[in-house]
Every structure is written in C-alpha cells, then in structure tokens.
Design an enzyme around this catalytic site. Structure first.
Site, short mmCIF file in Angstrom:
data_model
loop_
_atom_site.label_atom_id
_atom_site.label_comp_id
_atom_site.label_asym_id
_atom_site.label_seq_id
_atom_site.Cartn_x
_atom_site.Cartn_y
_atom_site.Cartn_z
N TYR A 80 -25.09 15.32 15.96
CA TYR A 80 -24.71 14.04 15.36
C TYR A 80 -23.66 13.31 16.20
O TYR A 80 -22.75 13.93 16.75
CB TYR A 80 -24.07 14.24 13.97
CG TYR A 80 -25.01 14.77 12.93
CD1 TYR A 80 -26.19 14.09 12.62
CD2 TYR A 80 -24.71 15.94 12.26
CE1 TYR A 80 -27.04 14.58 11.65
CE2 TYR A 80 -25.56 16.44 11.27
CZ TYR A 80 -26.73 15.76 10.98
OH TYR A 80 -27.57 16.25 10.02
N ARG A 133 -3.28 8.08 2.75
CA ARG A 133 -2.15 7.26 2.30
C ARG A 133 -1.25 7.96 1.31
O ARG A 133 -0.11 7.55 1.11
CB ARG A 133 -2.66 5.98 1.64
CG ARG A 133 -3.04 4.91 2.57
CD ARG A 133 -3.04 3.55 2.00
NE ARG A 133 -3.31 3.41 0.59
CZ ARG A 133 -3.59 2.25 0.01
NH1 ARG A 133 -3.64 1.16 0.73
NH2 ARG A 133 -3.80 2.17 -1.27
N ARG A 147 1.20 -5.83 -4.91
CA ARG A 147 1.24 -6.72 -3.75
C ARG A 147 1.70 -8.14 -4.09
O ARG A 147 1.48 -9.07 -3.32
CB ARG A 147 -0.14 -6.77 -3.08
CG ARG A 147 -0.58 -5.48 -2.41
CD ARG A 147 -1.71 -5.71 -1.45
NE ARG A 147 -2.21 -4.47 -0.86
CZ ARG A 147 -1.65 -3.85 0.18
NH1 ARG A 147 -0.58 -4.37 0.74
NH2 ARG A 147 -2.16 -2.74 0.66
N ASP A 168 5.98 -7.93 5.59
CA ASP A 168 6.07 -9.07 4.67
C ASP A 168 7.07 -8.82 3.54
O ASP A 168 7.86 -9.69 3.20
CB ASP A 168 4.69 -9.38 4.07
CG ASP A 168 3.81 -10.11 5.08
OD1 ASP A 168 4.37 -10.82 5.93
OD2 ASP A 168 2.57 -9.94 5.03
N ASP A 215 0.43 1.83 8.51
CA ASP A 215 -0.18 1.12 9.64
C ASP A 215 0.63 1.23 10.92
O ASP A 215 0.11 0.99 12.01
CB ASP A 215 -0.35 -0.37 9.30
CG ASP A 215 -1.23 -0.58 8.07
OD1 ASP A 215 -1.87 0.40 7.64
OD2 ASP A 215 -1.27 -1.70 7.55
N LYS A 229 8.39 0.70 5.36
CA LYS A 229 7.23 1.48 4.92
C LYS A 229 5.94 0.89 5.45
O LYS A 229 5.80 -0.32 5.50
CB LYS A 229 7.20 1.47 3.39
CG LYS A 229 5.96 2.03 2.77
CD LYS A 229 5.23 1.06 1.83
CE LYS A 229 4.54 -0.06 2.49
NZ LYS A 229 3.53 -0.77 1.69
N THR A 230 5.01 1.66 5.87
CA THR A 230 3.58 1.35 6.01
C THR A 230 2.93 2.40 6.90
O THR A 230 3.46 2.74 7.96
CB THR A 230 3.27 -0.06 6.58
OG1 THR A 230 1.84 -0.17 6.68
CG2 THR A 230 3.89 -0.36 7.93
N GLY A 260 0.82 -1.22 0.00
CA GLY A 260 0.00 0.00 0.00
C GLY A 260 0.85 1.26 0.00
O GLY A 260 1.97 1.26 0.50
P1 FBP Z 1 0.62 -2.00 3.62
O1 FBP Z 1 0.50 -2.93 4.76
O2 FBP Z 1 0.99 -2.65 2.36
O3 FBP Z 1 1.49 -0.82 3.93
O4 FBP Z 1 -0.85 -1.41 3.34
C1 FBP Z 1 -1.49 -0.54 4.18
C2 FBP Z 1 -2.97 -0.42 3.91
O5 FBP Z 1 -3.25 0.92 3.62
C3 FBP Z 1 -3.81 -0.93 5.08
O6 FBP Z 1 -3.93 0.04 6.09
C4 FBP Z 1 -5.10 -1.27 4.40
O7 FBP Z 1 -5.85 -2.23 5.13
C5 FBP Z 1 -4.64 -1.84 3.10
O8 FBP Z 1 -3.41 -1.21 2.80
C6 FBP Z 1 -5.62 -1.60 1.99
O9 FBP Z 1 -5.18 -2.29 0.88
P2 FBP Z 1 -5.57 -1.95 -0.62
O10 FBP Z 1 -4.70 -0.80 -1.02
O11 FBP Z 1 -5.20 -3.18 -1.34
O12 FBP Z 1 -7.01 -1.58 -0.64
#
Ligand code: FBP
Length: 601
Positions: A291, A475, A193, A224, A253, A250-251, A129
């Site tokens: 809300y 992102r 991926r 991974d 998350d 990178k991520t 991602g």
């Molecule tokens: P990575 O683990 O590859 O960094 O991806 C992060 C992420 O943005 C997650 O937070 C999310 O669940 C996923 O990718 C969404 O995946 P996609 O881009 O395939 O919809």
C-alpha cells in the site's frame, strides 16, 4: 478505593442532585433562561468526576509532579529589561495600544523569602482548538495563586471566551484541579472560538469580573486569541477598571512562535502522537509491501506539524505548503512530484510508501488560493446560497458566480472536494481546511496519472492507496513530559505576572532545549509580537503567524535528506508511543524542530 469516596462533599451533593436533576432537565427542555447554567455545569463536572474510570497510566500521571525552572520554585523577583517595540508597523501599533505599547521584557529571578501576595481572584479562559497541556496551565496557575495566598480564587469561564461575555463560570477548587492534572483535553471548563473584539463584550467582562471580584483574566489561546487578549488589556487600562489580562501561547499548529516564544504548547505532544501512528503505518507498509499511505496532518495553514512528523519518521514524501507556494506549484506539479517517487520506487520493486500532506496544502497552491478567496467572498453572509437545496443547485450557483479561471479549476476538481470547499466558514470567514480531504484528492489524481503512464508503458507497478487523516486524535493526547512541564511552568509564571500587577503580557518560558530546571521564565509584551495585516478586508493589529521558513534549520535538514528518504532504500524511523517514565533521553526530549531551530542538534 471507589473514586466517589475520595470526595465527601460529592456524596452530600449527590442526594440533592438526584432530587433536582429531573426538574433541571425539564427546565432545560422548556428553554428557561440560562440563569442556572453555572450550577448545572457544576453538576456535570461533579458527575464527570464520579463516573470517571481511570487507566493505570491516568492514575500514575495524576501524581506526576511537573518539572519547573529553578526561578519559579520559590519566591521571585521581576527584573524589567529595556522598552520594546513591535516587530513591524511601530507607529500604527503604538497608536492603537497607547497603554500597552513599549512595555519592557520581564525576567523572573529567584528571590529570598517566601512568595506572598494579597488574595487575588483570577478568571481563566481556554480559547480555540484543544492542545495537550491546557489543564496543566490551569493547574500551574491555581497552584501558583494558592501558594502566593491560599485565599486567592480561580474561576474558569465556561466554553471559551463566550463564558466571559455571558457570565458563565465555575470556581475551580482543589478537588477539580486534582482530577485534571497532567491530562489532555480542555474539558475542565471547555473551550470555544468566539472572538473577543467588541467593546460590549469587554464591558460584559467587567461586569462579571466585578461580581466575582476578579482582578485578572488569563487567556490561553493561539495568535488571534492572544491578539484579542492584548486588545482587552488595552481597553481595561483605558477604562481604569483594574482588570489585568495575561495571555498564554497555545496551539498544536506550532505557528505561534517568534524570537521570544520558542514554541506553543501542544505542538510537542500532537507531533509525537502523529509520528507514532505514522511510524506504525510505515512498519505495516514495509511488512505488507502493498500500500501507499496518503496521510493528511492537522495544523491549519502552517506545515510545522507535517515537517516535524517527517523529521521524526522519515517518510518517502512530505509536502510542505510553504515550499509549494514559493515554487508557485500547481496541483498537477504536486501530482507529478508524487508520481515520480512512486514510479522510481516501483522500478526498484517497492510498490508501497508514505506521503505526508499538511492540512492547509490546498490554500497554498496559488490558483486554489484565488478560488478559495473568491469562494470566501461569495459565501460570506450569502443568504441566497444558504437557501439553495441540494448539492447540484449549489454547484451550479457557485459556477455561475466564479471568474472563468476559478470556475475552470472548480469544475476540474472531484465533486466531493469542490463541495467541501463551499462548506461553512469559521468565525474568521476562512475555509475550514480540516474538512477538505486533500489526501483523497491526491490519491485520485495520482491514480489517474499512473494509469496514463501505464498505458504509455512508462509504469509497470501496482498502485494501491489508503487515505488517513490524523487530527483530533493528537489534540487531546495525554501531554508529553515536555508539554506537562512547559504548561505547568507557564501557569505558575502567569500567577507571578498577575501578582506583580502586569497586564498585556504573554507568559513566557524559554531555553526549552535545556533541562526544565534551566528554563527561563518571564513575560513578553504582546504588542512586541504584533504587526498590521489585512483581515476581512481591513488592516488590523495581529500577532504575526509563523509559517515554515524555507531558510530555517528544520526545513533545510528535511531538504537535505528527503531524496534519500524517497529513495528505494527504506529509511523509515518508528518513533513509538510517547514515553512518560524512563530515561530522560527518551522521555524529556523536545521536538526536532525546536532542537534544530535552537542549534541544539
Ligand atoms: P487553534 O488554532 O485554535 O489552536 O486550532 C488548532 C486546530 O486543531 C487546527 O489544527 C485545525 O485546523 C482546527 O483547529 C480544527 O478546528 P475545529 O476544532 O473547529 O474542527
């Protein structure tokens, strides 16, 4: 000046391009073999450069010079520490990685003289991602390599790891790199991926690297992808093919962190982007006072993003998946927890609020986890399921195959959510949590429960809820100064690891709560971060994923304060947008998570 005039070579290219474009499209339609892919990607890239119109901020950011650790400003000396070992399962990991196990930690120290190396060709891959700052890792790598030797070349493998396997690449020139400095996204070469894990894929990699004279591959990815980077490094050492492999963390998350890696890049910008939006919503909620906003936040399994956003914006409720699991909570327990706050606030005349929900919540509810696991097993390569037509037929099939407990839970879910649980899996066979609308599920269940309480005379308020999902908008945001600096440093640092002949290392930049000049650079052997885990039914060596630690400083801080944030008094913080220019205490701050973890607040 019109951007096209900045690139004389583009003008030349354009005349040929216009004549050939129709023919190329025609060929594509006829599905001719893909041997033109690299050329066409060049065309697309150049077209992108020409047509790109820019905002004033984009233009200003292009000129931003990332800050770097002092050690990376000039020539460096690599200092090797003691031999390392993996975080667990040492014997197994050692056996699987005889060549890359036990390597020493590396620290970069300033050295006299000019930084120089032989000309080296390097290939770079963006994996998984998007995360803000990926383009800066590439520009740092490019600048680092060129400074070491102007004849070095950087190639980008296109569309992620599959670019290496299928030999799809593009040389990254200074013109291309300059267009992408300090920008969000991964569009410079694209990402993907595809998992790099089979020897035929590695062998294809050797072929294309030999063709291009590539001596090192840099893989920019999450846990991974970096695990796979290490497998690749080990394989290339065994084959003695002279190709080094370096990983970069990178991520968004935030789950690729450990004793050595303080944070993965992208987490900072993504959280700040979401926190701004949450703050804006809170201001609206506090103004309109009508809300309840249920906001799901991306982040896959770990709740780091939700937690950091809570620390930045102080919502009324933030669920933490790891706590839900530790307390063995059911879906109903979670609903009760939310309802309690809603009723309390309503008794104080406040029929509004915010609830933050981590994307992976559903998988951490023990009974749901069992259901999802059963569905994963059931749907793995299930051709029968794939041929069923219509949601009803699929639903009946699934119900007939589940264990009684899971079937009861599946039936109790709103049909829409139950359907989302059976959607296509990711390449690792996992349910794609970003597609499950937990926020809608919770709104529905909370609504029902409040109606019951109202009927019993225990709730007199008005519940009106809105749902949100913040994911993709964070992102690819323009990287914060932190991510721009951090990523650029990771890239430059990777060039030094390559020049020193290192392989099986992750580019390491630490001491991140200090000003960038005081950051420390080096390399950490990837095997050091590994343990054995069950994946698709088999024990595999993987980098340990970091979940939110319930005894860690960020969660403890949250736990201490959440009752006050939930309370009738409104404690909202409105973080506002990421600031790129201005005083350092506004522009250069790392996340609160990082500061709490490092004892810097
Ligand atoms: P990575 O683990 O590859 O960094 O991806 C992060 C992420 O943005 C997650 O937070 C999310 O669940 C996923 O990718 C969404 O995946 P996609 O881009 O395939 O919809």
């Amino acid at each position: 000046m019109c951007p096209i005039y900045k690139f004389p070579q583009i003008n030349l290219y354009m005349s040929n391009f216009c004549c050939n474009f129709a023919a190329k499209l025609d060929n594509r339609r006829k599905k001719k073999p893909d041997n033109r892919i690299n050329e066409e990607y060049n065309i697309q890239n150049i077209l992108n450069l020409i047509t790109m119109q820019k905002s004033p901020l984009q233009i200003a950011r292009q000129a931003y010079q990332p800050k770097m650790p002092v050690a990376l400003n000039g020539n460096v000396r690599l200092v090797e520490g003691a031999a390392t070992q993996s975080v667990a399962d040492q014997e197994e990991i050692k056996k699987l990685f005889p060549n890359t196990y036990g390597l020493p930690l590396i620290t970069m120290e300033p050295a006299p003289g000019e930084a120089k190396s032989e000309a080296i060709n390097v290939g770079v891959i963006l994996s998984g991602g998007q995360a803000p700052g990926g383009h800066n890792v590439i520009s740092g790598l490019f600048d680092g390599l060129k400074r070491l030797n102007p004849n070095s070349k950087l190639y980008g493998f296109l569309g992620g790891p599959s670019g290496l396997i299928e030999g799809k690449y593009q040389e990254l020139t200074a013109e291309i790199i300059d267009e992408y400095r300090n920008t969000g996204g991964f569009d410079i070469i694209g990402s993907g991926r595809t998992k790099l894990e089979e020897t035929w894929q590695f062998d294809n990699g050797i072929e294309i690297c030999n063709k291009l004279g590539i001596k090192a591959i840099v893989i920019i990815g999450g846990d991974d992808s970096n695990t796979n980077a290490c497998v690749l490094a080990e394989y290339y050492l065994q084959k003695q093919c002279g190709i080094q492999v370096i990983g970069c963390p990178k991520t968004i998350d935030g789950d690729l962190k450990n004793e050595m890696i303080e944070t993965s890049f992208g987490f900072d910008t993504a959280c700040k982007t979401y926190a701004e939006l949450i703050g804006n919503i809170q201001r609206d909620a506090n103004s309109a006072k009508k809300y309840w906003h249920f906001i799901r936040l991306m982040g896959r399994s770990a709740s780091h993003i939700a937690l950091e956003c809570a620390l930045q914006s102080q919502p009324n409720i933030c669920l933490i998946s790891e706590e839900v699991e530790a307390k063995n909570m059911t879906l109903n327990d979670i609903v009760e927890q939310i309802v309690e706050v809603i009723v309390d606030r309503s008794n104080a005349g406040l029929n509004f609020g915010t609830v933050l929900i981590p994307e992976g919540l559903i998988e951490f509810i023990p009974a749901m986890r069992v259901l999802i696991q059963e569905l994963n097993d059931l749907l793995a390569q299930n051709e029968e399921f794939a041929t069923l037509e219509g949601d009803d037929a699929k639903r009946e099939y699934v119900k007939s195959m589940l264990t009684p407990a899971s079937c009861a839970l599946y039936r109790s879910l709103p049909k829409g959510i139950a359907r989302q649980l059976t959607l296509e899996r990711d390449p690792h066979g996992n349910v794609m949590v970003s597609l499950i609308e937990t926020e809608k599920l919770l709104i529905e269940m909370v609504s029902k429960r409040l109606a019951q309480l109202k009927a019993e005379g225990k709730y007199k308020g008005k519940f009106s809820a809105l749902n949100h999902f913040f994911g993709y908008e964070g992102r690819c945001a323009i990287p914060s100064n932190f991510d721009a600096d951090y990523c650029y440093s990771i890239g430059v640092n990777a060039s030094h690891l390559i020049a020193a002949g290192k392989t099986g290392y992750m580019s390491l930049v630490r001491n991140l709560t200090k000003p960038a000049a005081e950051w420390l650079a080096g390399g950490v052997p990837i095997t050091m971060m590994m343990n054995m885990e069950k994946r698709n039914g088999k024990m595999k060596p993987v980098i340990q994923k970091a979940l939110v630690e319930l005894d860690g400083a960020p969660f403890k801080y949250f736990k201490e304060h959440r009752a006050v944030w939930a309370d009738s008094k409104t404690s909202y913080i409105y973080p506002g947008p990421i600031q790129y220019y201005g005083p350092t205490e506004v522009c250069d701050q790392p996340t609160i998570t990082l500061k709490l973890e490092r004892g810097a607040m």
